[in-house]
Design an enzyme around this catalytic site. Structure first.
Site, PDB file in Angstrom:
ATOM      1  N   LYS A  12       8.774 -67.732  86.375  1.00 40.83           N
ATOM      2  CA  LYS A  12       7.727 -66.934  87.042  1.00 40.83           C
ATOM      3  C   LYS A  12       6.432 -66.976  86.249  1.00 40.83           C
ATOM      4  O   LYS A  12       6.422 -67.247  85.049  1.00 40.83           O
ATOM      5  CB  LYS A  12       8.165 -65.478  87.221  1.00 40.83           C
ATOM      6  CG  LYS A  12       8.539 -64.707  85.947  1.00 40.83           C
ATOM      7  CD  LYS A  12       7.415 -64.008  85.212  1.00 40.83           C
ATOM      8  CE  LYS A  12       7.922 -63.158  84.054  1.00 40.83           C
ATOM      9  NZ  LYS A  12       6.902 -62.756  83.081  1.00 40.83           N
ATOM     10  N   GLY A 105       7.632 -65.797  78.107  1.00 44.85           N
ATOM     11  CA  GLY A 105       6.860 -65.061  79.113  1.00 44.85           C
ATOM     12  C   GLY A 105       7.062 -65.626  80.508  1.00 44.85           C
ATOM     13  O   GLY A 105       6.389 -65.221  81.459  1.00 44.85           O
ATOM     14  N   GLY A 109      15.299 -66.256  81.095  1.00 42.77           N
ATOM     15  CA  GLY A 109      16.560 -65.541  80.878  1.00 42.77           C
ATOM     16  C   GLY A 109      16.851 -64.571  82.005  1.00 42.77           C
ATOM     17  O   GLY A 109      17.992 -64.459  82.473  1.00 42.77           O
ATOM     18  N   SER A 111      15.779 -64.798  85.093  1.00 41.69           N
ATOM     19  CA  SER A 111      16.083 -65.558  86.295  1.00 41.69           C
ATOM     20  C   SER A 111      17.523 -66.065  86.248  1.00 41.69           C
ATOM     21  O   SER A 111      18.250 -66.024  87.256  1.00 41.69           O
ATOM     22  CB  SER A 111      15.099 -66.725  86.408  1.00 41.69           C
ATOM     23  OG  SER A 111      15.224 -67.384  87.638  1.00 41.69           O
ATOM     24  N   ASP A 145      12.636 -57.710  84.511  1.00 43.86           N
ATOM     25  CA  ASP A 145      12.159 -58.765  85.417  1.00 43.86           C
ATOM     26  C   ASP A 145      13.230 -59.224  86.408  1.00 43.86           C
ATOM     27  O   ASP A 145      12.937 -60.015  87.312  1.00 43.86           O
ATOM     28  CB  ASP A 145      11.718 -60.003  84.600  1.00 43.86           C
ATOM     29  CG  ASP A 145      10.421 -59.768  83.838  1.00 43.86           C
ATOM     30  OD1 ASP A 145       9.705 -58.802  84.161  1.00 43.86           O
ATOM     31  OD2 ASP A 145      10.136 -60.557  82.925  1.00 43.86           O
TER      32      ASP A 145
HETATM   33  O1  C5P Z   1      13.763 -54.861  80.303  1.00 42.57           O
HETATM   34  P1  C5P Z   1      13.523 -55.851  79.238  1.00 42.57           P
HETATM   35  O2  C5P Z   1      14.741 -56.119  78.404  1.00 42.57           O
HETATM   36  O3  C5P Z   1      12.890 -57.106  79.697  1.00 42.57           O
HETATM   37  O4  C5P Z   1      12.454 -55.203  78.274  1.00 42.57           O
HETATM   38  C1  C5P Z   1      12.270 -55.571  76.931  1.00 42.57           C
HETATM   39  C2  C5P Z   1      11.452 -54.520  76.238  1.00 42.57           C
HETATM   40  O5  C5P Z   1      10.117 -54.542  76.726  1.00 42.57           O
HETATM   41  C3  C5P Z   1      11.925 -53.102  76.481  1.00 42.57           C
HETATM   42  O6  C5P Z   1      12.843 -52.718  75.496  1.00 42.57           O
HETATM   43  C4  C5P Z   1      10.667 -52.290  76.388  1.00 42.57           C
HETATM   44  O7  C5P Z   1      10.379 -52.037  75.058  1.00 42.57           O
HETATM   45  C5  C5P Z   1       9.600 -53.230  76.885  1.00 42.57           C
HETATM   46  N1  C5P Z   1       9.209 -53.030  78.296  1.00 42.57           N
HETATM   47  C6  C5P Z   1       8.428 -51.942  78.646  1.00 42.57           C
HETATM   48  N2  C5P Z   1       8.053 -51.770  79.950  1.00 42.57           N
HETATM   49  C7  C5P Z   1       8.409 -52.659  80.891  1.00 42.57           C
HETATM   50  C8  C5P Z   1       9.190 -53.771  80.558  1.00 42.57           C
HETATM   51  C9  C5P Z   1       9.576 -53.941  79.247  1.00 42.57           C
HETATM   52  O8  C5P Z   1       8.080 -51.124  77.798  1.00 42.57           O
HETATM   53  N3  C5P Z   1       8.012 -52.484  82.155  1.00 42.57           N
END
Ligand code: C5P
Length: 328
Positions: A12, A105, A109, A111, A145
């Site tokens: 993405k 970015g 992972g 996906s 994501d």
């Molecule tokens: O959900 P994911 O594992 O991708 O998020 C990784 C880290 O990014 C989370 O632990 C959080 O610290 C931060 N994050 C956030 N707000 C989001 C997505 C991610 O603060 N909308």
């Protein structure tokens, strides 16, 4: 159908990424226009073995991605449940061909996790037993994501990622994309952590003009945006990511890197997600290919620096996913 399932798991781009504020659970509310790319990993799932297994092939593999495939399968199994009328959720042998750079970015992972969650249900013939809401809830527990990838297609993503509003894709035309991924680690939790500190005084919100750009782009996608219309906005989009300056604070070499890419391409250079991948948009795949050639040459000449552990990865792709289900 049951047995072997093969899925493409697309990468993405965040065309915009506005941080709206910090939530009580520590995550951040976002307003972000996501589009899928033709660049994709390939995941196959076959019933067999004593436990779920994962084999990863590809030049750029990483432990974080592996987890999401096995966790996706486990979540799908839990969602199907056990008991009368429930199919046996046999162990699955997963094979992942990685083409999307990891921790870049690009959502690779996440996906892969979405493809594993969704594909497992087909491998077991259990799709009808788990409704959309249940699948979405399981996806959200895998990562912020993942719900976007489960939904598929361009979308406005809000909340921490759990609110996915499908947007019409581009109405016509092709958009070529050059992705340039420097070999530096920018950890997503670190980027959001620093963002929270920097934005605390303002209630945790990002730049209001970025939010405006993001709302505007979502509106334009809804109204029907073609490739030329998107390209005309490339300059605005390059400035429409609240996390870019944070990533560039963590790895200051990214500033010179992005500026060098602007010099070589003569195009606005944006960053996707929490980085570090930079991208430029083109009117065709062929134009993107020739830009990639110039970038590779400039990297070899030293005209574009190579922050981190080696020369950056340069990949050409297009906006819009290739249909994701190859076989089942
Ligand atoms: O959900 P994911 O594992 O991708 O998020 C990784 C880290 O990014 C989370 O632990 C959080 O610290 C931060 N994050 C956030 N707000 C989001 C997505 C991610 O603060 N909308």
């Amino acid at each position: 159908m049951t047995g072997l399932v093969v899925r493409l798991a697309p990468a993405k781009l965040n065309l915009t990424l506005a941080v709206i504020g910090r939530r009580p659970d520590g995550f951040h509310d976002l307003h972000s226009v996501f589009v899928p790319l033709a660049l994709a990993d390939r995941l196959s799932l076959a019933v067999g073995g004593r436990t779920d297994t994962l084999h990863v092939d590809g030049p750029d593999t990483g432990p974080t991605d592996d987890n999401l495939v096995l966790r996706g399968i486990a979540l799908a199994r839990a969602a199907v449940g056990e008991g009368p009328g429930r199919p046996v959720t046999s162990p699955l042998a997963a094979r992942l061909e990685k083409r999307i750079p990891v921790a870049a970015g690009l959502g690779g992972g996440s996906s892969d996790g979405a493809a594993a969650l969704d594909g497992s249900l087909d491998a077991w013939g259990a799709r009808d037993l788990v409704d959309d809401d249940r699948r979405l809830a399981a996806a959200a527990t895998l990562g912020s994501d993942v719900p976007f990838f489960l939904a598929g297609g361009a979308a406005l993503v809000e909340g921490r990622g759990e609110r996915v509003q499908p947007l019409r894709g581009l109405t016509s035309g092709e958009v070529g994309v050059v992705l340039v991924t420097p070999r530096v680690a920018v950890r997503t939790p670190d980027v959001y952590g620093l963002f929270a500190g920097a934005a605390a005084a303002g209630g945790g919100a990002g730049d209001p003009s970025i939010r405006q750009s993001s709302e505007h782009l979502a509106h334009e996608f809804r109204a029907g945006l073609d490739a030329a219309g998107l390209l005309a906005r490339a300059g605005v989009l390059a400035a429409a990511n609240d996390l870019r300056r944070i990533a560039e604070f963590i790895v200051p070499e990214l500033i010179g890197f992005r500026r060098a890419l602007m010099r070589v391409t003569g195009r606005p250079i944006a960053m996707t997600g929490s980085g570090p991948t930079c991208f430029a948009l083109y009117a065709s795949r062929a134009d993107a290919e020739s830009a990639a050639t110039s970038i590779r040459k400039a990297v070899a000449d030293g005209g574009v620096p190579s922050p981190g552990a080696g020369p950056p990865g340069v990949i050409v792709t297009t906006i819009g996913a290739t249909p994701g289900e190859i076989a089942s």
